[in-house]
Design a protein around this motif. Structure first.
Motif, PDB file in Angstrom:
ATOM      1  N   VAL A 179      20.629   3.868 -17.234  1.00 30.75           N
ATOM      2  CA  VAL A 179      19.774   3.698 -16.053  1.00 30.75           C
ATOM      3  C   VAL A 179      18.399   4.308 -16.338  1.00 30.75           C
ATOM      4  O   VAL A 179      17.357   3.692 -16.087  1.00 30.75           O
ATOM      5  CB  VAL A 179      20.422   4.355 -14.810  1.00 30.75           C
ATOM      6  N   GLY A 182      16.410   2.104 -18.554  1.00 32.67           N
ATOM      7  CA  GLY A 182      15.883   0.949 -17.808  1.00 32.67           C
ATOM      8  C   GLY A 182      14.575   1.310 -17.119  1.00 32.67           C
ATOM      9  O   GLY A 182      13.576   0.588 -17.227  1.00 32.67           O
ATOM     10  N   PHE A 183      14.569   2.472 -16.451  1.00 35.97           N
ATOM     11  CA  PHE A 183      13.343   2.911 -15.766  1.00 35.97           C
ATOM     12  C   PHE A 183      12.244   3.251 -16.770  1.00 35.97           C
ATOM     13  O   PHE A 183      11.076   2.936 -16.554  1.00 35.97           O
ATOM     14  CB  PHE A 183      13.635   4.111 -14.865  1.00 35.97           C
ATOM     15  N   ALA A 185      11.720   1.998 -19.749  1.00 32.47           N
ATOM     16  CA  ALA A 185      11.132   0.769 -20.294  1.00 32.47           C
ATOM     17  C   ALA A 185      10.263   0.086 -19.240  1.00 32.47           C
ATOM     18  O   ALA A 185       9.174  -0.406 -19.555  1.00 32.47           O
ATOM     19  CB  ALA A 185      12.240  -0.162 -20.772  1.00 32.47           C
ATOM     20  N   LEU A 186      10.714   0.109 -17.984  1.00 32.67           N
ATOM     21  CA  LEU A 186       9.901  -0.489 -16.919  1.00 32.67           C
ATOM     22  C   LEU A 186       8.577   0.246 -16.764  1.00 32.67           C
ATOM     23  O   LEU A 186       7.520  -0.376 -16.632  1.00 32.67           O
ATOM     24  CB  LEU A 186      10.650  -0.415 -15.585  1.00 32.67           C
ATOM     25  N   LEU A 189       6.364  -0.741 -19.612  1.00 31.09           N
ATOM     26  CA  LEU A 189       5.829  -2.100 -19.483  1.00 31.09           C
ATOM     27  C   LEU A 189       4.740  -2.163 -18.413  1.00 31.09           C
ATOM     28  O   LEU A 189       3.703  -2.798 -18.604  1.00 31.09           O
ATOM     29  CB  LEU A 189       6.956  -3.083 -19.153  1.00 31.09           C
ATOM     30  N   ALA A 192       1.769  -0.875 -19.914  1.00 31.24           N
ATOM     31  CA  ALA A 192       1.153  -1.831 -20.837  1.00 31.24           C
ATOM     32  C   ALA A 192       0.320  -2.850 -20.065  1.00 31.24           C
ATOM     33  O   ALA A 192      -0.813  -3.168 -20.450  1.00 31.24           O
ATOM     34  CB  ALA A 192       2.234  -2.531 -21.656  1.00 31.24           C
ATOM     35  N   TRP A 194      -1.011  -2.431 -17.149  1.00 30.46           N
ATOM     36  CA  TRP A 194      -2.168  -1.707 -16.605  1.00 30.46           C
ATOM     37  C   TRP A 194      -3.208  -1.449 -17.715  1.00 30.46           C
ATOM     38  O   TRP A 194      -4.414  -1.611 -17.503  1.00 30.46           O
ATOM     39  CB  TRP A 194      -1.699  -0.409 -15.970  1.00 30.46           C
TER      40      TRP A 194
ATOM     41  N   SER B 420      15.298  -4.505 -18.581  1.00 28.60           N
ATOM     42  CA  SER B 420      15.262  -3.127 -18.083  1.00 28.60           C
ATOM     43  C   SER B 420      15.837  -3.040 -16.683  1.00 28.60           C
ATOM     44  O   SER B 420      16.564  -2.103 -16.351  1.00 28.60           O
ATOM     45  CB  SER B 420      13.829  -2.609 -18.045  1.00 28.60           C
ATOM     46  N   LEU B 423      19.490  -3.177 -16.953  1.00 29.30           N
ATOM     47  CA  LEU B 423      20.016  -1.885 -17.432  1.00 29.30           C
ATOM     48  C   LEU B 423      20.046  -0.878 -16.297  1.00 29.30           C
ATOM     49  O   LEU B 423      21.042  -0.175 -16.093  1.00 29.30           O
ATOM     50  CB  LEU B 423      19.105  -1.323 -18.526  1.00 29.30           C
ATOM     51  N   ALA B 424      18.937  -0.797 -15.551  1.00 31.71           N
ATOM     52  CA  ALA B 424      18.852   0.170 -14.467  1.00 31.71           C
ATOM     53  C   ALA B 424      19.895  -0.145 -13.395  1.00 31.71           C
ATOM     54  O   ALA B 424      20.423   0.747 -12.748  1.00 31.71           O
ATOM     55  CB  ALA B 424      17.446   0.172 -13.868  1.00 31.71           C
ATOM     56  N   GLY B 427      23.699   0.199 -15.467  1.00 34.74           N
ATOM     57  CA  GLY B 427      24.020   1.376 -16.268  1.00 34.74           C
ATOM     58  C   GLY B 427      24.728   0.923 -17.535  1.00 34.74           C
ATOM     59  O   GLY B 427      24.426  -0.134 -18.078  1.00 34.74           O
TER      60      GLY B 427
END
Lengths: 265, 435
Positions: A179, A182-183, A185-186, A189, A192, A194, B420, B423-424, B427
């Motif tokens: 989790v 995921g955050f 990488a977000l 991105l 990137a 911006w 992503s 994934l978030a 999990g």
């Protein structure tokens, strides 16, 4: 309502007290139905106090309080205790609530002792709709990784004291890391996108970008080791190294030899 | 990255010899180390990797060759070698190698271009420009190959369960490929345009003019400012180039942000009350009056009280026009210290321009930070202005960036963002059900 760093201790002290007593109470045995309610009430009160301060501070500054280290610490404390509370409720790990309460308290205490008062000015480079999501998503990722590191630490000491292999706890760490990644990488991105809007290119190997890459790569190593089925202490050490690199990325940019476009305070 | 293969390899690793299939981490480490070594040898013999050799159409050809290699590798995916290349040990070893290069880049100063004087060994090995060094380029290419084979393998036997994997891996591959191969075609130039003038040339370091396919007319440059800060300065402190040594207390400088909504504050032992604030004022006699004249300056009338002695003083403080580090203050606290105002920080600056492309219609645009304007594959950015003059600046600088590979890079980012989010959301849950 407007609040500033001057009023911060009046809100921070009760909030810290709420979090710590909730964490201690959650870990106490035997647990009664009433103490469970008290833990909930204390944690939620602490979270509400911290959230109200951020909102009122935002209002006073007329800009999101995300520019300085002190301001990001406010959010980290909030998300840390939130992540700790959610995982405590969802997976029933009371010690995690205590540990995240301690971390949130440390971050809040730093702000009480060293508030880093800054002007309300928000330079044009930071005036973008991506500013808030970019920083907040990163801090959420940091909070998940923080909780994952705490849980991995507990697992490590349990193994050393011969409490057996808690595969449930390791899977839980995996969830948190996935989790968190995921955050992360977000956040990267969004950064990137911006950067393309503000600086002309989505990736320039700016020191903060390089550190973000290093942090992401370190967590990728953990994720891939686990996908391979590795369960030994080596994977736990990988997680610790990754978190140390994350801390370097968060706090260390100003200390490193290269100047960064990410320094605003 | 098949799990059964990895497990088999894990159990075999204690009995098998080096280079005996199935390969694992030792082989991956030796393989990556050899790539780096060859990179260093090449670096010493031919110098830095010059991205210009990949200029269009060379980058397209190179990308096609790379794609061919990946397709070929996938064709023989059942061989133990290809299993290994597309496996986790190679992936982790490459990631760690790139991580270490990144860490070195982070901890040591990096140069934007090669120095002209005779370089020392560290420079010759490429350590002062890591991203343009052969070992780094080899690692990057090898990552594209390994990642490409892994991704294509999964793509060919598409399963809905692999959607997170595919979004993340394919997205990363597309992004890395566009960023790497696209870097050769990218161009960044800064154009200097005077107010009322039209410009279509930029000058490189050798003062050679380069004509661009777009001309820009600067109609007007505008700058808005925040109210400045108040501080206490030491008039005996050395002047510029260390203006920062002036504000007090020396070890922990304090500032009072002027904000008519919050007129009270404190610096050191002095309580401050803001009586009046004029953002554009001119000095008339001993007073300041609001005036929209270009030469106007922010000015504040304040009352300060010493909290230890009770002493009260009132006076005007201004930012001293457009000359940095020159403060006007009628509010001396003693022979040494007085209240002063900092230069106001810009809130917003913008260029009102007309863009005239070589082909197509010209159009008007307001260019400001974070709000670039696109013209074909070019993007135009507000870059700079004459900071010493602030709002009086009579020129504006714009950066023009050409990146024809932006679209594929954005597609890669979009795929990664989808991965992503998955994934978030999930999990590690999806993986557990696989096991």
């Amino acid at each position: 309502m407007s609040l500033s760093w001057n009023e911060f201790p009046c809100i921070a002290l009760p909030a810290m007290l709420c979090w710590l007593s909730a964490g201690l109470l959650a870990c106490r045995r035997p647990r009664s139905a009433r103490s469970v309610y008290v833990v909930d009430a204390l944690t939620i009160t602490g979270i509400a106090l911290s959230a109200v301060f951020i909102a009122a501070f935002w209002n006073a500054l007329s800009r999101p309080p995300l520019r300085t280290m002190g301001e990001t610490r406010l959010w980290y404390a909030l998300f840390m205790i939130l992540a700790g509370y959610i995982t405590y409720r969802r997976w029933n790990y009371p010690w995690l609530l205590l540990l995240s309460a301690i971390v949130a308290t440390v971050f809040t205490a730093i702000n009480v002792l060293k508030p880093e008062i800054h002007s309300v000015a928000l330079m044009p480079a930071l005036q973008s709709f991506l500013f808030i999501p970019h920083v907040i998503i990163y801090i959420i990722a940091y909070a998940f990784f923080g909780v994952a590191t705490l849980a991995a630490g507990v697992l490590f000491f349990r193994r050393r004291s011969g409490n057996g292999n808690d595969n449930g706890l390791l899977t839980f760490v995996d969830d948190l890391v996935h989790v968190g990644f995921g955050f992360l990488a977000l956040g990267l991105l969004l950064g990137a996108v911006w950067a393309k809007e503000a600086w002309g290119h989505y990736w320039s190997w700016d020191p903060k970008e390089t550190l973000a890459f290093i942090t992401g790569a370190a967590y990728l190593v953990y994720i891939h080791l686990r996908h391979q089925g590795r369960k030994d202490n080596f994977v736990l050490w990988t997680l610790l190294v990754a978190f140390l690199l994350l801390l370097l990325c968060w706090f260390g940019t100003a200390l490193l030899p290269r100047s960064s476009l990410h320094l605003y305070s | 990255m098949s799990l059964s293969f990895s497990r088999a390899q894990h159990t075999c690793s204690t009995t098998r010899k080096l280079w005996q299939f199935p390969w694992g981490y030792p082989e991956a480490a030796l393989f990556v180390a050899s790539i780096i070594l060859v990179g260093f040898m090449l670096q010493l013999t031919v110098g830095h990797f010059d991205i210009a050799i990949l200029h269009y159409p060379a980058n397209l050809i190179a990308l096609a060759i790379l794609a061919g290699l990946i397709a070929l590798g996938t064709r023989f995916q059942n061989s133990l070698f290809m299993h290994w290349i597309a496996g986790i040990p190679v992936a982790i070893t490459l990631t760690v190698a790139l991580l270490l290069f990144g860490l070195y880049m982070e901890l040591t100063p990096q140069l934007p271009r090669m120095p002209t004087q005779t370089p020392d060994l560290v420079s010759r090995l490429g350590f002062r420009m890591i991203t343009a060094s052969w070992p780094f380029v080899f690692l990057y290419t090898m990552t594209l190959i390994a990642l490409g084979i892994t991704t294509l393998k999964r793509l060919l036997r598409f399963s809905r369960r692999d959607i997170t994997f595919l979004c993340n891996h394919l997205g990363l591959w597309v992004l890395l490929a566009s960023a790497g191969f696209g870097a050769a075609d990218m161009m960044r130039v800064v154009m200097h345009v005077g107010a009322g003038e039209t410009e279509w040339r930029v000058f490189n370091q050798n003062e050679e003019a380069l004509e661009l396919p777009v001309a820009i007319t600067l109609k007007k440059f505008t700058l808005e400012e925040y109210p400045p800060n108040l501080t206490i300065i030491d008039r005996q402190a050395p002047p510029a180039p260390q203006p920062d040594s002036k504000p007090q207390p020396k070890n922990k400088q304090e500032f009072f942000q002027i904000d008519p909504k919050r007129p009270k504050g404190r610096i050191g032992d002095w309580a401050i009350t803001l009586d009046e604030y004029l953002h554009t004022a001119v000095r008339v006699g001993g007073e300041y009056r609001a005036s929209p004249m270009p030469e106007s300056t922010p000015a504040a009338k304040i009352t300060v009280q010493n909290l230890l002695t009770g002493e009260i003083k009132t006076g005007w403080v201004s930012a001293g026009g457009n000359t940095p580090d020159l403060f006007f203050s009628d509010l001396s606290l003693d022979e040494r210290y007085s209240f002063a105002m900092t230069q106001p920080e810009p809130r917003r600056y913008a260029s009102d321009i007309t863009i005239i492309p070589k082909e197509g219609e010209s159009f008007d645009a307001i260019l400001e930070v974070n709000k670039p304007v696109s013209v074909g594959d070019w993007m135009i950015y507000q870059y700079g202005y004459e900071t010493a003059l602030g709002k009086l600046s009579h020129w504006s600088e714009m950066e023009l960036v050409y990146d024809p590979w932006l679209l594929p890079a954005k597609i890669g980012m979009f795929l990664m963002a989808a991965g992503s989010l998955l994934l978030a959301w999930n999990g590690a849950g999806r993986r557990r059900t696989n096991q």
